[in-house]
Design a protein around this motif. Structure first.
Motif, PDB file in Angstrom:
ATOM      1  N   HIS A 267      -9.800  10.387  -7.041  1.00 57.33           N
ATOM      2  CA  HIS A 267      -9.212  11.232  -6.007  1.00 57.33           C
ATOM      3  C   HIS A 267     -10.202  11.347  -4.854  1.00 57.33           C
ATOM      4  O   HIS A 267     -11.396  11.468  -5.084  1.00 57.33           O
ATOM      5  CB  HIS A 267      -8.890  12.614  -6.575  1.00 57.33           C
TER       6      HIS A 267
ATOM      7  N   HIS B 182       0.912   4.298  -2.712  1.00 51.76           N
ATOM      8  CA  HIS B 182       0.746   5.717  -2.401  1.00 51.76           C
ATOM      9  C   HIS B 182       1.886   6.569  -2.948  1.00 51.76           C
ATOM     10  O   HIS B 182       1.760   7.794  -3.026  1.00 51.76           O
ATOM     11  CB  HIS B 182       0.618   5.927  -0.892  1.00 51.76           C
TER      12      HIS B 182
ATOM     13  N   HIS C  13       1.031   9.666   2.505  1.00 55.64           N
ATOM     14  CA  HIS C  13      -0.246   9.372   3.154  1.00 55.64           C
ATOM     15  C   HIS C  13      -0.377  10.143   4.467  1.00 55.64           C
ATOM     16  O   HIS C  13      -1.462  10.642   4.788  1.00 55.64           O
ATOM     17  CB  HIS C  13      -0.382   7.874   3.402  1.00 55.64           C
TER      18      HIS C  13
ATOM     19  N   CYS D 120      -6.706   6.061  -3.641  1.00 54.65           N
ATOM     20  CA  CYS D 120      -7.134   4.872  -2.908  1.00 54.65           C
ATOM     21  C   CYS D 120      -6.254   3.715  -3.356  1.00 54.65           C
ATOM     22  O   CYS D 120      -6.014   3.537  -4.554  1.00 54.65           O
ATOM     23  CB  CYS D 120      -8.608   4.580  -3.204  1.00 54.65           C
TER      24      CYS D 120
ATOM     25  N   LEU E  42      -5.689  -0.494  -2.914  1.00 51.52           N
ATOM     26  CA  LEU E  42      -6.312  -1.731  -2.458  1.00 51.52           C
ATOM     27  C   LEU E  42      -5.229  -2.785  -2.242  1.00 51.52           C
ATOM     28  O   LEU E  42      -4.662  -3.302  -3.204  1.00 51.52           O
ATOM     29  CB  LEU E  42      -7.325  -2.225  -3.492  1.00 51.52           C
TER      30      LEU E  42
ATOM     31  N   GLU F 283       0.843  -1.196   0.000  1.00 45.70           N
ATOM     32  CA  GLU F 283       0.000   0.000   0.000  1.00 45.70           C
ATOM     33  C   GLU F 283       0.878   1.247   0.000  1.00 45.70           C
ATOM     34  O   GLU F 283       0.602   2.225  -0.705  1.00 45.70           O
ATOM     35  CB  GLU F 283      -0.884   0.025   1.244  1.00 45.70           C
TER      36      GLU F 283
ATOM     37  N   GLN G 145     -11.170  11.942   7.084  1.00 41.92           N
ATOM     38  CA  GLN G 145     -11.032  10.710   6.315  1.00 41.92           C
ATOM     39  C   GLN G 145      -9.659  10.110   6.587  1.00 41.92           C
ATOM     40  O   GLN G 145      -8.942   9.676   5.698  1.00 41.92           O
ATOM     41  CB  GLN G 145     -11.171  10.997   4.808  1.00 41.92           C
TER      42      GLN G 145
END
Length: 350
Positions: A167, A125, A338, A170, A172, A121, A348
């Motif tokens: 945007h 990013h 991130h 994200c 996965l 992940e 968020q």
């Protein structure tokens, strides 16, 4: 390390980022202002020297003569699956006896926002901010800027993540490396059987990892090939992959050369299978520690040939841009990005 440019806007923020592995951990404290990240402190630690992440972070800040006061957000990319529930990230590292909880870390360290990411992940990013010189093209393709992107990388294990368009960014995460390996031909079927007899099954990661390269070389020897002295001695040890890679790049041992060729054929074939599952016309990114070391062999074409050989869908795979990520700090960059994004989207955070 010089400043990084991030595809983010906003005023001054202070962030803490980490890339945590079973062997080593990289920690970085940085200022981010108007899309520019400037490192204030950075250090590498032996992960097993600490009972948990929080004591390591305290040692890092103490060594740098800094305090956690004023840090706006932190993000740690780690080798292991991350579970997210009710705004809390929880993770148990694959090769460390650490159990991490983002809320506990935030409370213990006095940092308002903390997030945990799977290590791939973190790489996902980083994609929008990797410098051009960190990417090495294997196939130009026809890039779709609004397309799905796929990250695949062999190293200690095999990591995979998918980055859909949209945007905010994200990513996965997946555990596709632990899926069962599907052989592409009769020799790969014999390889599958060789590993399954030893391990009980043969996953992608059993082959596409440092240990996997060693398994492939030992398979070739079991099939009757004769290694040279250096390779033979390496195969008696626990981690022959560095020697196999070196001998293959030198071209000095035919078994090492063949082992790397078979490894790359499996790698390309499995990457192609994964690409058929999400159609990443935004690009396929090959990450992990092995691809940069084997880049000269990857550029010879065996990887791409195996990637494309999926009739009747080869024409789709030929359209996908494929690049090797040569920047081993990509996970740290993604964690930093991130963390900065948490400051911009406090509601968020995860």
């Amino acid at each position: 390390m010089g400043p990084w440019s991030l595809s983010l806007t906003g005023g001054l923020m202070k962030i803490l980022a980490g890339d945590i592995g079973g062997t080593k951990t990289l920690l970085m404290l940085a200022d981010v202002s108007h899309g520019r990240l400037s490192t204030l402190a950075r250090e590498r630690y032996t992960s097993a020297d600490f009972p948990d992440l929080a004591p390591m972070v305290r040692a890092f800040l103490s060594d740098a003569g800094l305090a956690s006061d004023g840090i706006d957000a932190a993000c740690f990319a780690l080798a292991g699956p991350v579970a997210r529930q009710q705004g809390v990230d929880r993770a148990r590292l694959t090769n460390l006896p650490w159990e991490l909880n983002s809320t506990h870390l935030a409370d213990n360290l006095g940092i308002p926002q903390v997030a945990l990411l799977n290590d791939f992940e973190g790489i996902g990013h980083s994609l929008d901010d990797l410098p051009t010189e960190a990417l090495h093209s294997l196939q130009t393709g026809q890039a779709d800027p609004e397309g799905v992107r796929l990250v695949v990388g062999a190293g200690t294990g095999l990591g995979v993540c998918i980055v859909p368009p949209g945007h905010p960014l994200c990513v996965l995460p997946t555990e596709s490396g632990h899926a069962t390996f599907a052989p592409a031909d009769t020799r790969q079927a014999r390889l599958w059987q060789y590993v399954a007899d030893q391990e009980g099954r043969c996953t992608r990661e059993h082959l596409l990892s440092g240990r996997g390269l060693g398994r492939i070389a030992r398979f070739l020897v079991a099939q009757g090939q004769s290694p040279g002295q250096s390779l033979g001695l390496a195969l008696e040890g626990d981690d022959p992959a560095p020697i196999i890679s070196q001998l293959a790049l030198e071209g000095s041992d035919p078994v090492a050369v063949e082992a790397v060729a078979l490894f790359l054929a499996v790698y390309g074939g499995q990457a192609g299978d994964l690409a058929l599952g999400c159609l990443p016309f935004g690009g396929v990114f090959i990450a992990g520690g092995i691809a940069p070391r084997l880049l000269p062999r990857m550029q010879e074409g065996g990887f791409i040939q195996a990637f494309r050989h999926k009739p009747p869908m080869s024409h789709l795979l030929e359209r996908m841009p494929i690049q090797v990520i040569g920047d081993t700090d990509a996970g740290l960059l993604g964690a930093a990005r991130h963390a900065a994004s948490l400051c911009q989207q406090p509601d968020q955070a995860r």
